[in-house]
Design a protein around this motif. Structure first.
Motif, mmCIF file in Angstrom:
data_model
loop_
_atom_site.group_PDB
_atom_site.id
_atom_site.type_symbol
_atom_site.label_atom_id
_atom_site.label_comp_id
_atom_site.label_asym_id
_atom_site.label_seq_id
_atom_site.Cartn_x
_atom_site.Cartn_y
_atom_site.Cartn_z
ATOM 1 N N GLU A 93 55.393 24.945 156.954
ATOM 2 C CA GLU A 93 56.087 23.734 156.520
ATOM 3 C C GLU A 93 55.176 22.868 155.648
ATOM 4 O O GLU A 93 55.595 22.353 154.611
ATOM 5 C CB GLU A 93 56.593 22.919 157.716
ATOM 6 C CG GLU A 93 57.458 21.749 157.295
ATOM 7 C CD GLU A 93 58.090 21.028 158.467
ATOM 8 O OE1 GLU A 93 58.663 19.944 158.229
ATOM 9 O OE2 GLU A 93 58.029 21.521 159.607
ATOM 10 N N GLU A 97 55.672 21.835 151.756
ATOM 11 C CA GLU A 97 55.600 20.444 151.286
ATOM 12 C C GLU A 97 54.627 20.308 150.120
ATOM 13 O O GLU A 97 54.902 19.619 149.141
ATOM 14 C CB GLU A 97 55.178 19.513 152.426
ATOM 15 C CG GLU A 97 56.258 19.290 153.458
ATOM 16 C CD GLU A 97 55.782 18.507 154.670
ATOM 17 O OE1 GLU A 97 54.634 17.973 154.637
ATOM 18 O OE2 GLU A 97 56.532 18.429 155.650
ATOM 19 N N ILE A 100 56.110 21.765 147.004
ATOM 20 C CA ILE A 100 57.095 20.836 146.440
ATOM 21 C C ILE A 100 56.380 19.750 145.645
ATOM 22 O O ILE A 100 56.781 19.423 144.520
ATOM 23 C CB ILE A 100 57.986 20.221 147.545
ATOM 24 C CG1 ILE A 100 58.915 21.290 148.126
ATOM 25 C CG2 ILE A 100 58.794 19.035 146.993
ATOM 26 C CD1 ILE A 100 59.628 20.866 149.406
ATOM 27 N N ARG A 101 55.311 19.197 146.199
ATOM 28 C CA ARG A 101 54.548 18.164 145.472
ATOM 29 C C ARG A 101 53.988 18.717 144.160
ATOM 30 O O ARG A 101 54.039 18.053 143.122
ATOM 31 C CB ARG A 101 53.415 17.614 146.343
ATOM 32 C CG ARG A 101 53.840 16.477 147.243
ATOM 33 C CD ARG A 101 52.627 15.744 147.808
ATOM 34 N NE ARG A 101 51.887 16.557 148.763
ATOM 35 C CZ ARG A 101 52.214 16.700 150.043
ATOM 36 N NH1 ARG A 101 53.261 16.090 150.531
ATOM 37 N NH2 ARG A 101 51.476 17.447 150.834
ATOM 38 N N GLN A 104 56.835 19.165 141.721
ATOM 39 C CA GLN A 104 57.330 17.878 141.230
ATOM 40 C C GLN A 104 56.378 17.324 140.159
ATOM 41 O O GLN A 104 56.815 16.794 139.146
ATOM 42 C CB GLN A 104 57.482 16.869 142.370
ATOM 43 C CG GLN A 104 58.181 15.592 141.947
ATOM 44 C CD GLN A 104 59.597 15.826 141.434
ATOM 45 O OE1 GLN A 104 60.421 16.418 142.112
ATOM 46 N NE2 GLN A 104 59.882 15.362 140.229
ATOM 47 N N ILE A 138 62.080 23.669 142.855
ATOM 48 C CA ILE A 138 61.984 22.522 143.765
ATOM 49 C C ILE A 138 63.159 22.546 144.743
ATOM 50 O O ILE A 138 62.975 22.377 145.953
ATOM 51 C CB ILE A 138 61.948 21.187 142.979
ATOM 52 C CG1 ILE A 138 60.636 21.056 142.207
ATOM 53 C CG2 ILE A 138 62.145 19.990 143.921
ATOM 54 C CD1 ILE A 138 60.618 19.915 141.199
ATOM 55 N N ASN A 139 64.345 22.760 144.222
ATOM 56 C CA ASN A 139 65.533 22.807 145.085
ATOM 57 C C ASN A 139 65.418 23.922 146.121
ATOM 58 O O ASN A 139 65.736 23.715 147.302
ATOM 59 C CB ASN A 139 66.798 22.991 144.241
ATOM 60 C CG ASN A 139 67.071 21.806 143.336
ATOM 61 O OD1 ASN A 139 66.548 20.717 143.525
ATOM 62 N ND2 ASN A 139 67.885 22.036 142.320
ATOM 63 N N LEU A 141 62.610 25.304 147.227
ATOM 64 C CA LEU A 141 61.544 24.949 148.170
ATOM 65 C C LEU A 141 62.051 23.961 149.219
ATOM 66 O O LEU A 141 61.730 24.088 150.403
ATOM 67 C CB LEU A 141 60.343 24.357 147.424
ATOM 68 C CG LEU A 141 59.459 25.345 146.686
ATOM 69 C CD1 LEU A 141 58.575 24.626 145.685
ATOM 70 C CD2 LEU A 141 58.621 26.147 147.671
ATOM 71 N N LYS A 142 62.827 22.994 148.785
ATOM 72 C CA LYS A 142 63.375 22.011 149.735
ATOM 73 C C LYS A 142 64.301 22.693 150.737
ATOM 74 O O LYS A 142 64.295 22.363 151.916
ATOM 75 C CB LYS A 142 64.099 20.895 148.991
ATOM 76 C CG LYS A 142 63.141 19.945 148.287
ATOM 77 C CD LYS A 142 63.877 18.843 147.561
ATOM 78 C CE LYS A 142 62.878 17.876 146.903
ATOM 79 N NZ LYS A 142 63.561 16.814 146.152
ATOM 80 N N LEU A 143 65.088 23.652 150.277
ATOM 81 C CA LEU A 143 65.956 24.388 151.168
ATOM 82 C C LEU A 143 65.134 25.195 152.159
ATOM 83 O O LEU A 143 65.421 25.196 153.366
ATOM 84 C CB LEU A 143 66.881 25.319 150.360
ATOM 85 C CG LEU A 143 67.857 26.159 151.161
ATOM 86 C CD1 LEU A 143 68.816 25.274 151.957
ATOM 87 C CD2 LEU A 143 68.641 27.076 150.239
ATOM 88 N N GLU A 145 62.164 24.537 153.142
ATOM 89 C CA GLU A 145 61.525 23.589 154.048
ATOM 90 C C GLU A 145 62.476 23.160 155.157
ATOM 91 O O GLU A 145 62.096 23.070 156.319
ATOM 92 C CB GLU A 145 61.038 22.369 153.261
ATOM 93 C CG GLU A 145 60.299 21.366 154.124
ATOM 94 C CD GLU A 145 59.893 20.144 153.338
ATOM 95 O OE1 GLU A 145 58.836 19.579 153.653
ATOM 96 O OE2 GLU A 145 60.637 19.727 152.423
ATOM 97 N N GLU A 146 63.736 22.934 154.806
ATOM 98 C CA GLU A 146 64.722 22.555 155.819
ATOM 99 C C GLU A 146 64.931 23.664 156.822
ATOM 100 O O GLU A 146 65.180 23.410 158.009
ATOM 101 C CB GLU A 146 66.050 22.194 155.153
ATOM 102 C CG GLU A 146 66.008 20.867 154.426
ATOM 103 C CD GLU A 146 67.315 20.543 153.719
ATOM 104 O OE1 GLU A 146 68.368 21.088 154.127
ATOM 105 O OE2 GLU A 146 67.288 19.744 152.791
#
Length: 148
Positions: A93, A97, A100-101, A104, A138-139, A141-143, A145-146
């Motif tokens: 996780e 994160e 993602i940083r 971004q 990014i999208n 990676l966020k998925l 991460e969830e």
């Protein structure tokens, strides 16, 4: 400074960032247990390698010399390098994160460069396409991460 040098300098900045991102993704792939995440990180590394190849070609088209490796400067590099401190615990996780940083920061750099420079249409199209692919990463990676 000539226009071609100015544009090539901007493209070289992105080229270095893509080298750094590729290395960061390869490090991430080596330091996660999940087979799915390993494949995802390796695919992102391959994508960034392709970005770099395309940027090198574009720089050469401007009659300039592309950089050969990543930089040791800037926020993006520090973001990717900070992954090393996370690897000792293999905290997937936290690695997500950090990825993602890093993405971004890369997206922001593309956005800023596209705002400030008047690129020829082919160069603008290339950069816009890469920026969109970064947003997609990014999208994803966020998925991930969830789901982690």
């Amino acid at each position: 400074m000539k226009y071609t040098e100015k544009i090539s300098n901007k493209l070289n900045e992105l080229l270095e960032k893509n080298y750094d991102a590729e290395k960061g993704y390869l490090n991430a792939a080596d330091n996660v247990e999940s087979t799915k995440l390993k494949r995802f990180f390796k695919a992102r590394a391959s994508e960034r390698s392709e970005f770099a190849k395309n940027l090198r070609t574009e720089i050469l088209a401007y009659g300039q010399i592309p950089e050969d490796s990543g930089s040791f400067k800037g926020t993006m590099h520090r973001n990717w390098m900070s992954l090393k401190s996370l690897f000792s615990s293999n905290d997937e996780e936290a690695i997500l994160e950090e990825a993602i940083r890093g993405e971004q920061a890369s997206y922001d750099e593309y956005r800023d460069i596209l705002k400030e420079d008047d690129f020829v249409p082919s160069t603008r199209k290339l950069l816009e396409s890469q920026k969109q692919q970064i947003q997609s990463a990014i999208n994803n990676l966020k998925l991930e991460e969830e789901l982690a």
